[in-house]
Design a protein around this motif. Structure first.
Motif, PDB file in Angstrom:
ATOM      1  N   TYR A  82       0.917  -1.148   0.001  1.00 25.43           N
ATOM      2  CA  TYR A  82       0.015   0.156   0.050  1.00 25.43           C
ATOM      3  C   TYR A  82       0.728   1.281   0.104  1.00 25.43           C
ATOM      4  O   TYR A  82       0.522   2.206  -0.827  1.00 25.43           O
ATOM      5  CB  TYR A  82      -1.094  -0.188   1.186  1.00 25.43           C
ATOM      6  CG  TYR A  82      -1.763  -1.088   1.108  1.00 25.43           C
ATOM      7  CD1 TYR A  82      -2.621  -1.261  -0.007  1.00 25.43           C
ATOM      8  CD2 TYR A  82      -2.075  -1.988   2.133  1.00 25.43           C
ATOM      9  CE1 TYR A  82      -3.608  -2.249  -0.084  1.00 25.43           C
ATOM     10  CE2 TYR A  82      -3.025  -2.980   2.091  1.00 25.43           C
ATOM     11  CZ  TYR A  82      -3.956  -3.247   1.061  1.00 25.43           C
ATOM     12  OH  TYR A  82      -4.699  -4.179   0.838  1.00 25.43           O
ATOM     13  N   HIS A  85       1.915   1.755  -3.620  1.00 27.37           N
ATOM     14  CA  HIS A  85       0.668   2.165  -4.251  1.00 27.37           C
ATOM     15  C   HIS A  85       0.526   3.863  -4.102  1.00 27.37           C
ATOM     16  O   HIS A  85       0.298   4.757  -4.953  1.00 27.37           O
ATOM     17  CB  HIS A  85      -0.814   1.620  -3.753  1.00 27.37           C
ATOM     18  CG  HIS A  85      -1.890   1.972  -4.457  1.00 27.37           C
ATOM     19  ND1 HIS A  85      -2.201   1.874  -5.806  1.00 27.37           N
ATOM     20  CD2 HIS A  85      -3.162   2.817  -3.984  1.00 27.37           C
ATOM     21  CE1 HIS A  85      -3.353   2.416  -5.916  1.00 27.37           C
ATOM     22  NE2 HIS A  85      -3.867   2.991  -5.174  1.00 27.37           N
ATOM     23  N   SER A 174     -14.469   3.931   0.958  1.00 27.36           N
ATOM     24  CA  SER A 174     -14.856   2.849  -0.170  1.00 27.36           C
ATOM     25  C   SER A 174     -15.425   1.527   0.359  1.00 27.36           C
ATOM     26  O   SER A 174     -15.211   1.306   1.803  1.00 27.36           O
ATOM     27  CB  SER A 174     -13.661   2.414  -1.079  1.00 27.36           C
ATOM     28  OG  SER A 174     -12.780   1.930  -0.076  1.00 27.36           O
ATOM     29  N   TYR A 176     -16.158  -2.527   0.949  1.00 31.66           N
ATOM     30  CA  TYR A 176     -15.755  -4.020   0.489  1.00 31.66           C
ATOM     31  C   TYR A 176     -16.667  -4.849   0.864  1.00 31.66           C
ATOM     32  O   TYR A 176     -17.752  -4.857   1.626  1.00 31.66           O
ATOM     33  CB  TYR A 176     -14.379  -4.123   1.609  1.00 31.66           C
ATOM     34  CG  TYR A 176     -14.590  -4.523   2.948  1.00 31.66           C
ATOM     35  CD1 TYR A 176     -14.947  -5.734   3.404  1.00 31.66           C
ATOM     36  CD2 TYR A 176     -14.845  -3.602   4.145  1.00 31.66           C
ATOM     37  CE1 TYR A 176     -15.363  -6.378   4.618  1.00 31.66           C
ATOM     38  CE2 TYR A 176     -15.220  -3.953   5.198  1.00 31.66           C
ATOM     39  CZ  TYR A 176     -15.318  -5.246   5.553  1.00 31.66           C
ATOM     40  OH  TYR A 176     -15.551  -5.582   6.929  1.00 31.66           O
ATOM     41  N   ASN A 190     -12.666  -8.446  -1.803  1.00 33.99           N
ATOM     42  CA  ASN A 190     -12.414  -7.271  -2.761  1.00 33.99           C
ATOM     43  C   ASN A 190     -11.793  -6.254  -1.761  1.00 33.99           C
ATOM     44  O   ASN A 190     -11.749  -5.136  -1.997  1.00 33.99           O
ATOM     45  CB  ASN A 190     -13.296  -6.865  -3.441  1.00 33.99           C
ATOM     46  CG  ASN A 190     -14.482  -5.978  -2.713  1.00 33.99           C
ATOM     47  OD1 ASN A 190     -14.736  -5.994  -1.532  1.00 33.99           O
ATOM     48  ND2 ASN A 190     -15.136  -5.095  -3.446  1.00 33.99           N
ATOM     49  N   GLU A 192      -8.682  -5.696  -0.672  1.00 36.20           N
ATOM     50  CA  GLU A 192      -7.403  -5.182  -1.132  1.00 36.20           C
ATOM     51  C   GLU A 192      -7.919  -3.956  -2.139  1.00 36.20           C
ATOM     52  O   GLU A 192      -7.420  -3.001  -2.089  1.00 36.20           O
ATOM     53  CB  GLU A 192      -6.622  -6.159  -1.684  1.00 36.20           C
ATOM     54  CG  GLU A 192      -4.992  -5.506  -2.275  1.00 36.20           C
ATOM     55  CD  GLU A 192      -4.152  -6.572  -2.478  1.00 36.20           C
ATOM     56  OE1 GLU A 192      -3.416  -6.347  -3.420  1.00 36.20           O
ATOM     57  OE2 GLU A 192      -4.313  -7.824  -2.148  1.00 36.20           O
ATOM     58  N   GLU A 193      -8.628  -4.226  -2.977  1.00 37.59           N
ATOM     59  CA  GLU A 193      -9.163  -3.566  -4.106  1.00 37.59           C
ATOM     60  C   GLU A 193      -9.812  -2.048  -3.453  1.00 37.59           C
ATOM     61  O   GLU A 193      -9.401  -0.829  -4.035  1.00 37.59           O
ATOM     62  CB  GLU A 193     -10.031  -3.962  -5.266  1.00 37.59           C
ATOM     63  CG  GLU A 193      -9.598  -4.995  -6.142  1.00 37.59           C
ATOM     64  CD  GLU A 193      -9.310  -6.470  -5.186  1.00 37.59           C
ATOM     65  OE1 GLU A 193      -9.665  -6.610  -4.185  1.00 37.59           O
ATOM     66  OE2 GLU A 193      -8.642  -7.426  -6.089  1.00 37.59           O
ATOM     67  N   ARG A 196      -7.059   0.089  -1.839  1.00 39.30           N
ATOM     68  CA  ARG A 196      -6.605   0.801  -3.010  1.00 39.30           C
ATOM     69  C   ARG A 196      -7.127   1.963  -3.381  1.00 39.30           C
ATOM     70  O   ARG A 196      -6.727   2.973  -3.887  1.00 39.30           O
ATOM     71  CB  ARG A 196      -6.021  -0.256  -4.012  1.00 39.30           C
ATOM     72  CG  ARG A 196      -4.892  -1.105  -3.552  1.00 39.30           C
ATOM     73  CD  ARG A 196      -4.509  -2.010  -4.766  1.00 39.30           C
ATOM     74  NE  ARG A 196      -3.446  -2.971  -4.590  1.00 39.30           N
ATOM     75  CZ  ARG A 196      -2.126  -2.718  -4.842  1.00 39.30           C
ATOM     76  NH1 ARG A 196      -1.938  -1.520  -5.319  1.00 39.30           N
ATOM     77  NH2 ARG A 196      -1.440  -3.525  -4.290  1.00 39.30           N
ATOM     78  N   GLU A 197      -8.473   1.679  -3.569  1.00 35.07           N
ATOM     79  CA  GLU A 197      -9.343   2.584  -4.167  1.00 35.07           C
ATOM     80  C   GLU A 197      -9.436   4.065  -3.232  1.00 35.07           C
ATOM     81  O   GLU A 197      -9.419   5.095  -3.648  1.00 35.07           O
ATOM     82  CB  GLU A 197     -10.869   2.154  -4.460  1.00 35.07           C
ATOM     83  CG  GLU A 197     -11.691   2.973  -4.612  1.00 35.07           C
ATOM     84  CD  GLU A 197     -13.289   2.463  -4.979  1.00 35.07           C
ATOM     85  OE1 GLU A 197     -14.355   3.142  -4.876  1.00 35.07           O
ATOM     86  OE2 GLU A 197     -13.339   1.268  -4.918  1.00 35.07           O
TER      87      GLU A 197
END
Length: 225
Positions: A82, A85, A174, A176, A190, A192-193, A196-197
């Motif tokens: 992360y 990222h 966000s 999840y 989801n 992790e996605e 990141r979002e």
């Protein structure tokens, strides 16, 4: 709170051979036709993230921890990913912004220096868990809190402008979802996605709040001080 520090948050990826070459040809900023130069100083990122463990993958994570040395190692790896990222997203956003303002990014000795630090905590809020047919559904939200600080200074090291931004004020969130089949097969997760979002949105909001300070006219006025 477990934290992981990573240096050079915004420096890598911002400097290009073309920028350095152009700077060498035009010299330091001066005159109406010359571009303003800026150095992005090595910055510091401190990040705390949830353990990469959900109800759907707990057994897998425990098995990995046994083989690789512990859950702490898994968390450290998550923090590393992360952090990279954020590093990439912030570098790209700042590069695009400064390029649009015709600001040359140089390795050192820029007319201005930008320093920044980010202390961020990623929080996973469980919204609920319930059976859904042949699987269990876990859902919730990802939120970021903490503080971002940046300083613009001149060659002499004198601070010309500073700003602190409370990450919670950005209201970045966000969603999840984790679907865990009753037959014991792999979960659809989801998280992790979603993290990141949220981190990408956070970076976009931060750079947007920096836009006025990084406007070419404002930067040239500061460099003249």
């Amino acid at each position: 709170m477990n934290t992981f520090k990573i240096r050079n948050l915004a420096l890598a990826g911002l400097l290009s051979a073309a920028s350095v070459s152009s700077m060498a040809q035009s010299g330091l900023w001066g005159g109406d036709d010359a571009n303003l130069s800026m150095t992005i100083a090595p910055a510091e990122l401190k990040i705390d993230v949830p353990m990469p463990v959900s109800s759907g993958n707990l057994q897998v994570m425990l098995a990995q921890a046994t083989n690789d040395g512990g859950l702490a190692d898994l968390k450290q790896e998550a923090v590393r990913k992360y952090s990279q990222h954020i590093h990439s997203e912030l570098g790209r956003e700042l590069s695009d912004l400064l390029e649009g303002e015709d600001v040359l990014l140089v390795q050192d000795s820029g007319a201005l220096k930008l320093q920044n630090s980010l202390d961020v905590k990623v929080i996973k809020h469980l919204g609920g868990m319930a059976p859904r047919g042949n699987y269990d559904l876990e859902k919730g939200t990802i939120q970021v809190t903490g503080e971002f600080r940046y300083t613009l200074s001149n060659k002499a090291g004198s601070s010309l402008r500073e700003q602190r931004i409370n990450l919670e004020d950005l209201k970045v969130k966000s969603k999840y979802l984790v679907r865990t089949p009753h037959d014991g097969s792999a979960a659809d997760d989801n998280t992790e996605e979603a993290i990141r979002e949220a981190l990408s949105e956070m970076v976009e909001e931060l750079v947007e709040q920096m836009e006025e300070s990084l406007d070419a006219d404002n930067l040239k006025a500061l460099a003249a001080l």
